[in-house]
Design a protein around this motif. Structure first.
Motif, short mmCIF file in Angstrom:
data_model
loop_
_atom_site.label_atom_id
_atom_site.label_comp_id
_atom_site.label_asym_id
_atom_site.label_seq_id
_atom_site.Cartn_x
_atom_site.Cartn_y
_atom_site.Cartn_z
N MET A 1 39.36 1.66 21.80
CA MET A 1 38.44 2.95 22.54
C MET A 1 38.99 3.84 23.21
O MET A 1 40.06 3.99 23.81
N ILE A 2 38.75 5.25 22.90
CA ILE A 2 39.45 6.31 23.39
C ILE A 2 38.17 7.19 23.98
O ILE A 2 37.02 7.66 23.84
N GLY A 3 38.89 7.58 25.04
CA GLY A 3 38.05 8.91 26.13
C GLY A 3 38.68 10.25 25.92
O GLY A 3 39.74 10.00 25.67
N THR B 1 37.02 4.18 14.96
CA THR B 1 37.24 3.82 16.64
C THR B 1 36.32 4.34 17.44
O THR B 1 35.68 5.08 16.93
N SER B 2 35.71 3.48 18.29
CA SER B 2 34.70 4.25 19.37
C SER B 2 35.42 5.29 20.11
O SER B 2 36.61 4.22 20.69
N LEU B 3 34.73 6.28 20.06
CA LEU B 3 35.12 7.62 20.86
C LEU B 3 33.97 7.55 21.57
O LEU B 3 32.83 7.68 21.94
N ASP C 1 42.07 3.18 25.92
CA ASP C 1 42.98 2.79 25.53
C ASP C 1 43.54 4.02 26.52
O ASP C 1 44.99 3.68 26.21
N VAL C 2 43.64 5.06 25.98
CA VAL C 2 43.95 6.42 26.44
C VAL C 2 42.63 7.14 26.77
O VAL C 2 41.82 7.60 26.45
N VAL C 3 42.93 8.65 27.45
CA VAL C 3 42.31 9.24 27.89
C VAL C 3 42.96 10.64 26.76
O VAL C 3 43.61 10.98 28.01
N ARG C 4 42.12 11.26 26.38
CA ARG C 4 42.19 12.69 25.51
C ARG C 4 42.11 13.69 26.28
O ARG C 4 40.36 13.73 26.42
N LEU C 5 43.05 14.64 27.24
CA LEU C 5 42.47 15.62 27.20
C LEU C 5 42.20 16.86 26.74
O LEU C 5 43.15 17.11 26.18
#
Ligand code: ATP
Length: 215
Positions: free
Chosen positions: A1-3, A96-98, A30-34
């Protein structure tokens, strides 16, 4: 899961990073994408250039596995609409869960966003809350909340998109505006943002810091 966490990041500061890290930990991202925005549609244009804002973001999270920086909005001309960004991410990550992470203040304006209802076709929405800041109780946004809201973060993993979660975080009274003001008046902004970001600000002479800082 991605933020996914978008903003002008002019400059990035602990008011962005701390709540994002808390969500990464507590909802199991899993990770935060800025995602720095190129031409923000809802506000005045940034003071620092896209390259400078990117340099500050990279300096802030360089060694931190909880974060990555995604520059796709810089590659598109015209306003940086979140919907377009989500479509482009979804094309790369079918299934993918976003989760799009936004503050309650931003959420209260959500129905003014470009084609806002379609955003949940591409991601979940996680609204960072704090005591006393309630979601709207009436109107189209309230209807949207009752249609999509889930109570539990674990539900987000079961689907790729379409759900809305309110989640409490530690919110710090820090803003880019305040930091720019402090620096422009020749004062120190230390402890509001990472030292590595301040170093970029000083080396680039950003926010009228010029050579005033004391090291
Ligand atoms: P400015 O003061 O220049 O308007 P800002 O510091 O508020 O900038 P942005 O980079 O435009 O920051 O905001 C990006 C996202 O971060 C938005 O969703 C905003 O709601 C959120 N945000 C900004 N500051 C905070 C804070 N102190 N606590 C929680 N969320 C924040």
């Amino acid at each position: 899961m991605i933020g996914l966490f978008g903003g002008t990041f002019d400059p990035v500061h602990f008011g962005h990073l701390r709540p994002a890290l808390e969500l990464q930990q507590s909802i199991g991202l899993d990770v935060v994408r800025l995602l720095p925005s190129h031409v923000p549609p809802h506000r005045s244009q940034p003071h620092a250039s896209p390259q400078q804002r990117l340099a500050m973001l990279r300096a802030a999270v360089a060694d931190d596995p909880a974060f990555t920086v995604d520059t796709r909005e810089f590659e598109r001309e015209g306003p940086s609409y979140t919907l377009h960004t989500l479509k482009s991410l979804r094309a790369e990550m079918a299934g993918t869960s976003l989760s799009l992470l936004i503050g309650m203040d931003a959420f209260r304006e959500f129905s003014s966003w470009h084609r806002w209802r379609e955003i949940l076709d591409y991601s979940h929405l996680v609204v960072m809350t704090r005591p006393g800041k309630l979601p709207p109780e009436q109107g189209e946004l309230a209807d949207f909340v009752s249609l999509h809201r889930v109570a539990d973060a674990t539900t987000l993993k079961s689907r790729a998109s379409g759900l809305l979660l309110f989640h409490p975080v530690t919110q710090l009274e820090i803003s880019g505006t305040e930091i720019r003001k402090i620096l422009a008046s020749g004062k120190r902004a230390d402890f509001l943002l990472p030292k590595s970001v301040l170093e970029v600000i000083y080396s680039e002479g950003l926010y009228a810091t010029g050579k005033q800082h004391g090291g």
